[in-house]
Design a protein around this motif. Sequence first.
Motif, PDB file in Angstrom:
ATOM      1  N   CYS A  43     150.769  25.864 -30.206  1.00  0.00           N
ATOM      2  CA  CYS A  43     150.132  25.703 -28.882  1.00  0.00           C
ATOM      3  C   CYS A  43     148.630  25.967 -28.907  1.00  0.00           C
TER       4      CYS A  43
ATOM      5  N   CYS B  24     147.519  29.676 -33.132  1.00  0.00           N
ATOM      6  CA  CYS B  24     148.921  29.262 -33.197  1.00  0.00           C
ATOM      7  C   CYS B  24     149.029  27.791 -33.616  1.00  0.00           C
TER       8      CYS B  24
ATOM      9  N   CYS C  33     153.824  30.726 -26.774  1.00  0.00           N
ATOM     10  CA  CYS C  33     154.996  29.904 -27.110  1.00  0.00           C
ATOM     11  C   CYS C  33     156.012  30.640 -27.989  1.00  0.00           C
TER      12      CYS C  33
ATOM     13  N   CYS D 225     152.857  34.486 -31.348  1.00  0.00           N
ATOM     14  CA  CYS D 225     152.119  33.863 -30.245  1.00  0.00           C
ATOM     15  C   CYS D 225     152.694  34.297 -28.898  1.00  0.00           C
TER      16      CYS D 225
END
Length: 320
Positions: free
Chosen positions: A71, A68, A29, A26
Amino acid sequence: MSTQAIAMPVVVSQEVNTHMWEEVSCNLCGSNQATVKYQGTTDPDTENLLKSYCASGNFVSKETLVECNHCALIYTSPRLNRELILKGYTETEDPTYVSQAKGRILSFGQCLKAVKKYVKQGVVLDVGAAAGFFLKVAKDNGWKTYGIEPSKFLSDFGNKNYDVGITCGTVETVPFFPEKMDVVTLWDVLEHTFDPKDVLKRCNRYLKDGGYIVVNYPNIGNWMARMAGRNYWFILSVHLYYFVPKTMKRMLEVSGFEVVSSRPHFQWLEFGYLVYRLEAYLPKLAKAMGKVVKALGLEKTLIPYFAAQTRVIARKVRSV
Ligand SMILES: [Zn+2]
């Protein structure tokens, strides 16, 4: 892929082939835990795919989209590796994009109006400037302009026709300009980049304190996009990231910005071109519509359309 757009042939050696695809974690994050949102449907035709990396890329994505777990950022993984994609953008010539100058200039007139609510006039940098249409509009309105564009064909077109100061390259190869910007714009760009967080941070560094960044993006959380599901028209091979207002806000915040406006983004295009874009999804309907549009002489008529895109304006609140 358009029959009009000309892409340079990309020769793919057997050796490269084994390293062509990469899994990514990701970008927002850093987590590598993600859930498949849309499973890829077939083995992508890599050579054809490479040709799709141009400004008007019209290649429906068959790759896998993941979300993800931490997040909720949505992105393509695995994806073609960075070198191959950049090679595509650098070498591609795109007369299809350039042919839509009138509609794009009209659209960008509206975009500039939105920007002027925050900055009346000043220095603007357009990242991914393509053929320089936005910069032309800004220049005509008294702005000093700079641009960055990886395609030599498009940056040459913009400089030759509009003299708007486009440097051929990327935010990585062009880290500085002679002056700091009042506004940095990214029109139809961020979802194409390999590392959007890094791009936004670099944009932060181009800006004066309190300067503004403007980003538009296909909002995959919009009701139209949710209804269309996997058939959402902006799920294209050229798009590596899919934002919703929450993930875009977070992405901007970690890059030193505060969102001040988030609104639907309208565009104007010729009727004939919209029909051409429709071909990738509904070929029969597009063919029938194409005949009607031609018979009525409406091919060059400009029409406004909303296709679930959002335009966000954010202010630089800290340096990163
Ligand atoms: Zn994440």
